[in-house]
Enzyme design. Structure first.
Site, PDB file in Angstrom:
ATOM      1  N   GLU A   1       9.752  10.847   7.188  1.00 45.21           N
ATOM      2  CA  GLU A   1       8.656  10.187   7.075  1.00 45.21           C
ATOM      3  C   GLU A   1       8.192  10.254   5.287  1.00 45.21           C
ATOM      4  O   GLU A   1       7.331   9.089   4.912  1.00 45.21           O
ATOM      5  CB  GLU A   1       7.418  10.942   7.940  1.00 45.21           C
ATOM      6  CG  GLU A   1       5.559  10.528   7.652  1.00 45.21           C
ATOM      7  CD  GLU A   1       5.567   8.675   8.070  1.00 45.21           C
ATOM      8  OE1 GLU A   1       6.583   8.171   8.630  1.00 45.21           O
ATOM      9  OE2 GLU A   1       4.302   8.503   8.043  1.00 45.21           O
TER      10      GLU A   1
ATOM     11  N   HIS B   1      28.158  15.875   2.267  1.00 49.04           N
ATOM     12  CA  HIS B   1      28.775  14.539   2.938  1.00 49.04           C
ATOM     13  C   HIS B   1      28.853  13.030   2.360  1.00 49.04           C
ATOM     14  O   HIS B   1      29.212  11.982   2.991  1.00 49.04           O
ATOM     15  CB  HIS B   1      28.647  14.102   4.410  1.00 49.04           C
ATOM     16  CG  HIS B   1      29.027  15.565   4.763  1.00 49.04           C
ATOM     17  ND1 HIS B   1      30.608  16.219   5.758  1.00 49.04           N
ATOM     18  CD2 HIS B   1      28.262  17.043   5.607  1.00 49.04           C
ATOM     19  CE1 HIS B   1      29.906  17.271   6.058  1.00 49.04           C
ATOM     20  NE2 HIS B   1      29.036  18.121   6.620  1.00 49.04           N
TER      21      HIS B   1
ATOM     22  N   LYS C   1      -0.036  -4.242   8.344  1.00 46.82           N
ATOM     23  CA  LYS C   1      -0.815  -2.908   9.459  1.00 46.82           C
ATOM     24  C   LYS C   1      -0.341  -3.102  11.108  1.00 46.82           C
ATOM     25  O   LYS C   1      -0.015  -1.749  11.291  1.00 46.82           O
ATOM     26  CB  LYS C   1      -2.613  -3.032   9.119  1.00 46.82           C
ATOM     27  CG  LYS C   1      -2.660  -1.850  10.307  1.00 46.82           C
ATOM     28  CD  LYS C   1      -2.732   0.199   9.440  1.00 46.82           C
ATOM     29  CE  LYS C   1      -3.180   0.683  10.072  1.00 46.82           C
ATOM     30  NZ  LYS C   1      -2.209   2.364   9.140  1.00 46.82           N
TER      31      LYS C   1
ATOM     32  N   ASN D   1      -2.339 -16.705  15.777  1.00 47.28           N
ATOM     33  CA  ASN D   1      -1.382 -15.540  15.262  1.00 47.28           C
ATOM     34  C   ASN D   1      -0.043 -15.564  16.339  1.00 47.28           C
ATOM     35  O   ASN D   1       0.118 -15.669  17.234  1.00 47.28           O
ATOM     36  CB  ASN D   1      -2.149 -14.606  15.488  1.00 47.28           C
ATOM     37  CG  ASN D   1      -3.622 -13.741  14.479  1.00 47.28           C
ATOM     38  OD1 ASN D   1      -3.974 -14.612  13.961  1.00 47.28           O
ATOM     39  ND2 ASN D   1      -4.010 -13.269  14.877  1.00 47.28           N
ATOM     40  N   GLY D   2       0.966 -14.791  15.347  1.00 41.06           N
ATOM     41  CA  GLY D   2       2.164 -14.892  16.270  1.00 41.06           C
ATOM     42  C   GLY D   2       3.428 -15.977  15.425  1.00 41.06           C
ATOM     43  O   GLY D   2       2.937 -16.945  14.547  1.00 41.06           O
TER      44      GLY D   2
ATOM     45  N   CYS E   1      -1.118 -11.863  10.729  1.00 39.19           N
ATOM     46  CA  CYS E   1      -2.899 -12.674  10.354  1.00 39.19           C
ATOM     47  C   CYS E   1      -3.576 -11.977  11.194  1.00 39.19           C
ATOM     48  O   CYS E   1      -3.476 -11.040  12.496  1.00 39.19           O
ATOM     49  CB  CYS E   1      -1.805 -14.210  11.258  1.00 39.19           C
ATOM     50  SG  CYS E   1      -0.498 -13.783  10.700  1.00 39.19           S
TER      51      CYS E   1
ATOM     52  N   LYS F   1       7.137   6.922   3.060  1.00 37.73           N
ATOM     53  CA  LYS F   1       5.388   6.791   2.475  1.00 37.73           C
ATOM     54  C   LYS F   1       5.649   5.822   1.028  1.00 37.73           C
ATOM     55  O   LYS F   1       4.811   5.286   0.857  1.00 37.73           O
ATOM     56  CB  LYS F   1       4.882   7.928   3.037  1.00 37.73           C
ATOM     57  CG  LYS F   1       4.374   8.404   3.802  1.00 37.73           C
ATOM     58  CD  LYS F   1       3.311   7.618   4.672  1.00 37.73           C
ATOM     59  CE  LYS F   1       3.101   6.588   4.762  1.00 37.73           C
ATOM     60  NZ  LYS F   1       3.766   7.127   7.064  1.00 37.73           N
TER      61      LYS F   1
ATOM     62  N   GLU G   1       7.197   2.986   0.683  1.00 43.97           N
ATOM     63  CA  GLU G   1       5.723   1.811   1.172  1.00 43.97           C
ATOM     64  C   GLU G   1       5.174   1.425   0.522  1.00 43.97           C
ATOM     65  O   GLU G   1       4.903  -0.209   0.008  1.00 43.97           O
ATOM     66  CB  GLU G   1       5.144   2.605   2.683  1.00 43.97           C
ATOM     67  CG  GLU G   1       5.696   2.173   4.188  1.00 43.97           C
ATOM     68  CD  GLU G   1       4.386   2.577   5.110  1.00 43.97           C
ATOM     69  OE1 GLU G   1       4.636   3.968   4.900  1.00 43.97           O
ATOM     70  OE2 GLU G   1       4.368   1.530   5.606  1.00 43.97           O
TER      71      GLU G   1
ATOM     72  N   TRP H   1      -0.203 -13.797   7.258  1.00 37.33           N
ATOM     73  CA  TRP H   1       1.174 -13.815   7.020  1.00 37.33           C
ATOM     74  C   TRP H   1       2.446 -14.429   6.933  1.00 37.33           C
ATOM     75  O   TRP H   1       2.828 -14.383   8.326  1.00 37.33           O
ATOM     76  CB  TRP H   1       1.183 -12.078   7.020  1.00 37.33           C
ATOM     77  CG  TRP H   1       1.961 -10.916   6.813  1.00 37.33           C
ATOM     78  CD1 TRP H   1       1.335 -10.153   5.794  1.00 37.33           C
ATOM     79  CD2 TRP H   1       3.582 -11.344   7.085  1.00 37.33           C
ATOM     80  NE1 TRP H   1       3.047  -9.544   5.703  1.00 37.33           N
ATOM     81  CE2 TRP H   1       3.826  -9.770   6.235  1.00 37.33           C
ATOM     82  CE3 TRP H   1       3.580 -11.273   8.654  1.00 37.33           C
ATOM     83  CZ2 TRP H   1       5.085  -9.297   7.022  1.00 37.33           C
ATOM     84  CZ3 TRP H   1       5.417 -10.603   8.978  1.00 37.33           C
ATOM     85  CH2 TRP H   1       5.845  -9.909   8.150  1.00 37.33           C
TER      86      TRP H   1
ATOM     87  N   ARG I   1      -4.578  -5.918   7.517  1.00 36.98           N
ATOM     88  CA  ARG I   1      -3.840  -5.936   8.622  1.00 36.98           C
ATOM     89  C   ARG I   1      -2.941  -7.184   7.209  1.00 36.98           C
ATOM     90  O   ARG I   1      -2.033  -6.380   7.429  1.00 36.98           O
ATOM     91  CB  ARG I   1      -4.008  -7.300   9.358  1.00 36.98           C
ATOM     92  CG  ARG I   1      -4.938  -6.811  10.063  1.00 36.98           C
ATOM     93  CD  ARG I   1      -5.867  -6.936  11.586  1.00 36.98           C
ATOM     94  NE  ARG I   1      -4.375  -8.379  12.479  1.00 36.98           N
ATOM     95  CZ  ARG I   1      -4.378  -7.578  13.467  1.00 36.98           C
ATOM     96  NH1 ARG I   1      -5.225  -6.637  13.749  1.00 36.98           N
ATOM     97  NH2 ARG I   1      -3.266  -8.732  13.588  1.00 36.98           N
TER      98      ARG I   1
HETATM   99  C1  AGP Z   1       3.680   2.780   8.539  1.00 34.73           C
HETATM  100  O1  AGP Z   1       3.294   3.453   7.498  1.00 34.73           O
HETATM  101  C2  AGP Z   1       4.202   1.597   8.871  1.00 34.73           C
HETATM  102  N1  AGP Z   1       2.875   0.728   8.627  1.00 34.73           N
HETATM  103  C3  AGP Z   1       4.673   0.941  10.123  1.00 34.73           C
HETATM  104  O2  AGP Z   1       5.879   1.662   9.970  1.00 34.73           O
HETATM  105  C4  AGP Z   1       4.053   1.691  12.020  1.00 34.73           C
HETATM  106  O3  AGP Z   1       4.423   3.178  11.900  1.00 34.73           O
HETATM  107  C5  AGP Z   1       4.600   0.932  12.570  1.00 34.73           C
HETATM  108  O4  AGP Z   1       4.868  -0.853  12.090  1.00 34.73           O
HETATM  109  C6  AGP Z   1       4.611   0.744  13.441  1.00 34.73           C
HETATM  110  O5  AGP Z   1       3.366   0.282  14.034  1.00 34.73           O
HETATM  111  P1  AGP Z   1       1.973   1.261  15.491  1.00 34.73           P
HETATM  112  O6  AGP Z   1       2.351   3.015  15.590  1.00 34.73           O
HETATM  113  O7  AGP Z   1       0.694   0.199  15.445  1.00 34.73           O
HETATM  114  O8  AGP Z   1       3.266  -0.018  16.224  1.00 34.73           O
END
Ligand code: AGP
Length: 610
Positions: free
Chosen positions: A483, A506, A605, A99-100, A2, A487, A490, A74, A27
């Protein structure tokens, strides 16, 4: 997650609020809304979907006024819908954005229903609106009402509230969720992120935990702390240029951020390297003394930042001889942790506001650590303010939900940490000088790898019709494979998994057939021969291989194996360089698939709720 924007100005605030919401789109959200105090009283407009949908409604029915609040939601409690979108109202004079999560919302909802309040949404936020409405009747104003209501709330929140009886006032509060005040000339603003307000100001007050703020006509800002005492809070100038919040000539923010990596890695190194060693004071005035006492390291982070921590474990043990442990923050914060004497607690975060990472830091404070270090990208964020030492990654605002430049600058910062600790722990000066020279050359090598963009775009066509992918790496490149897989899932929604290449036989080898592309990174390190054998295991099962390899390793293309050559890089720095082609690959696959690259579905985000 949010987002909140608020404005009290001498001009019409509708477009300021709308632009703020646009700037918060990165976000991740599913609905948007606005409430403005106009001559006709409180007026609200909400829409399911993008800010553009809200904008369309506002074209038809504008909300002119000098004071208002707005929100991108969100969904957490209740599905994405117009009824669940913020602002929430109680009666026709009071509105709130939040937010929260209010954790005790069910108890409060029952209490309010018994008192006759009718709920029209499924959200936890609506309880705040009704509680405020009830308190406001006591007649001592919005600030006092908010202060009383906060005492009833459990959980994390940032709030902004308006009431038609105080037409030039916004009251905001923060506990567990970020909120900043934008200081203008005779105007004042609220935002959950300074980026939302850069079009109107670059001067900010970062509210502290428990703070309540009253913004009023003429740009008056009054902050009270958790105990209700007036509090003086410093005004800070935002360091990054507003240009960072625009795509420029790039098609997506993610693409722009991938291509910014040579310059942001250079920025992350600036002023931190001596001739042949790292300047330990880059970590803050007390760093040298604290680092001298470090015997172990615990690293805690989430998502991509967690992967950076996994890379650092290899580096710290190999070059600084310091045992390191890495854990996801959501797991770490809920277990019994044994903290050996002399342990440094390190958090990694792009945003500095990730709820689990922040909670882990607060939990760690009670566990007897030597001290805490945050490697973070956002100045003034909660993590930065609450840690003993900080190293800013200098990546500039990262807008794409999929983290790219934040990751490679975190790795750069972690190599600086390794060398700073190595220097104190006796790493040979030759090796220090070699790695410092390697770091200096890194931006140039990253630029060279970015030139492979066209070839990687062509390669990406092989993935557009696939439903799964397997990423392999060995040693320090296993986290890079993780990683790469993160990516791809995501932003292209292709199911991807990563394994240490040696684990293949394995179990996961059973998945390999012609429908399973296998991506591997093959730098010229001591595990290369082992990796080559693992790749043969894949070929023998008909798997299609895509290998990013050092130009000197002599891997030749053959049927079923595409090889893209990367320039030679020092072993230790290869994880940074080999991240780049994996980012480009995911990006191009997502573009081909037509997904929302910068705001992938279901993701946010900055994850400010648990
Ligand atoms: C990465 O592509 C993601 N958007 C997510 O995993 C992100 O790295 C994670 O939420 C941690 O966020 P931060 O680095 O702002 O703490």
């Amino acid at each position: 997650m949010c987002g909140i924007v608020g404005a009290v100005a001498q001009r019409n605030v509708q477009n300021i609020l709308l632009e703020g919401l646009r700037r918060l789109e990165y976000r991740g959200y599913d609905s948007a809304g606005m409430a403005v105090l106009a001559s006709a009283g409180l007026q609200r407009c909400r829409a399911l979907g993008k800010v553009a949908a809200l904008e369309q409604r506002l074209v038809a029915e504008p909300l002119p006024g000098h004071c208002g609040i707005a929100h991108t939601r969100w969904a957490t409690h209740g599905k994405p819908s117009e009824a669940n979108a913020h602002p929430h109202a109680s009666g026709d004079r009071l509105a709130v954005v939040h937010n929260g999560i209010i954790e005790n919302h069910e108890v409060l909802r029952h209490e309010l229903q018994d008192a006759g309040y009718v709920f029209v949404s499924q959200t936890d936020t609506e309880v705040v609106a009704h509680l405020l409405e009830r308190e406001y009747r006591l007649g001592d104003g919005l600030l006092a009402s908010v202060q009383r209501v906060l005492k009833r709330l459990e959980g994390a929140y940032a709030l902004a509230v308006v009431h038609a009886d105080e037409p030039d006032v916004i009251v905001g509060a923060r506990k567990g969720s970020p909120l900043v005040v934008g200081v203008g000339i005779d105007e004042a603003f609220l935002g959950s992120d300074p980026l939302a307000l850069l079009q109107v100001t670059d001067r900010f007050i970062y509210l502290q935990e428990g703070d309540v703020v009253r913004l009023s006509e003429g740009g008056h800002v009054e902050v009270v702390d958790e105990a209700g005492r007036p509090a003086a809070r410093e005004i800070q100038t935002f360091e990054h240029a507003d240009g960072a919040a625009s795509k420029g000539d790039y098609r997506h923010f993610m693409q722009k951020e991938i291509f910014e990596q040579p310059s942001v890695i250079a920025a992350a190194l600036e002023g931190r390297l001596g001739d042949k060693s790292v300047l330990v004071e880059s970590f803050g005035p007390g760093a040298e003394a604290l680092f001298a006492r470090v015997r172990q390291i615990h690293i805690v982070a989430c998502g991509t930042s967690y992967h950076a921590g996994m890379v650092a474990r290899y580096w710290l043990e190999r070059y600084a001889g310091i045992p390191a442990q890495v854990e996801g923050a959501s797991e770490y914060r809920y277990r019994t942790v044994v903290v050996p004497e002399g342990t440094l607690f390190v958090t990694l975060s792009q945003s500095g506001e990730t709820a689990d990472t922040l909670a882990a830091l607060r939990f760690a404070r009670e566990q007897g650590y030597l001290g805490s270090l945050a490697i973070c990208n956002v100045p003034g964020s909660s993590l930065v303010r609450e840690s003993d030492l900080t190293l800013m990654t200098q990546a500039g605002p990262e807008i794409g939900v999929a983290s790219t430049k934040a990751f490679t600058t975190q790795l750069t910062g972690l190599m600086l940490l390794t060398l700073a600790l190595g220097r104190i722990k006796g790493l040979s000066s030759d090796l220090q000088a070699e790695l410092v020279a390697g770091l200096r050359g890194l931006p140039r090598l990253v630029s060279q790898v970015l030139k492979l963009d066209g070839e990687i775009e062509t390669l990406s066509m092989a993935f557009a019709e696939k439903n799964h992918a397997l990423f392999l790496g060995r040693g320090v490149h296993f986290p890079i494979a993780l990683e790469g897989a993160l990516k791809l899932k995501e932003i292209s929604y292709i199911h991807a998994e990563a394994y240490p290449a040696g684990e293949l036989k394995h179990g996961p080898l059973a998945l390999v057939d012609s429908e399973m592309p296998v991506i591997s990174v093959a730098p010229n390190d001591e595990l290369l021969d082992k990796l080559k054998s693992n790749l043969q295991e894949v070929r023998a099962r008909g798997g299609e291989l895509f290998v990013f390899a050092d130009e000197a390793v002599g891997l030749e293309e053959e049927e079923g194996m595409r090889v893209l050559r990367l320039p030679h890089v020092h072993d230790a720095l290869a994880p940074i360089l080999y991240t780049i082609p994996l980012q480009l690959l995911s990006y191009h696959v997502a573009v081909l698939k037509g997904t929302d690259v910068d705001q992938p579905r279901n993701l946010a985000k900055s994850v400010t709720v648990e």
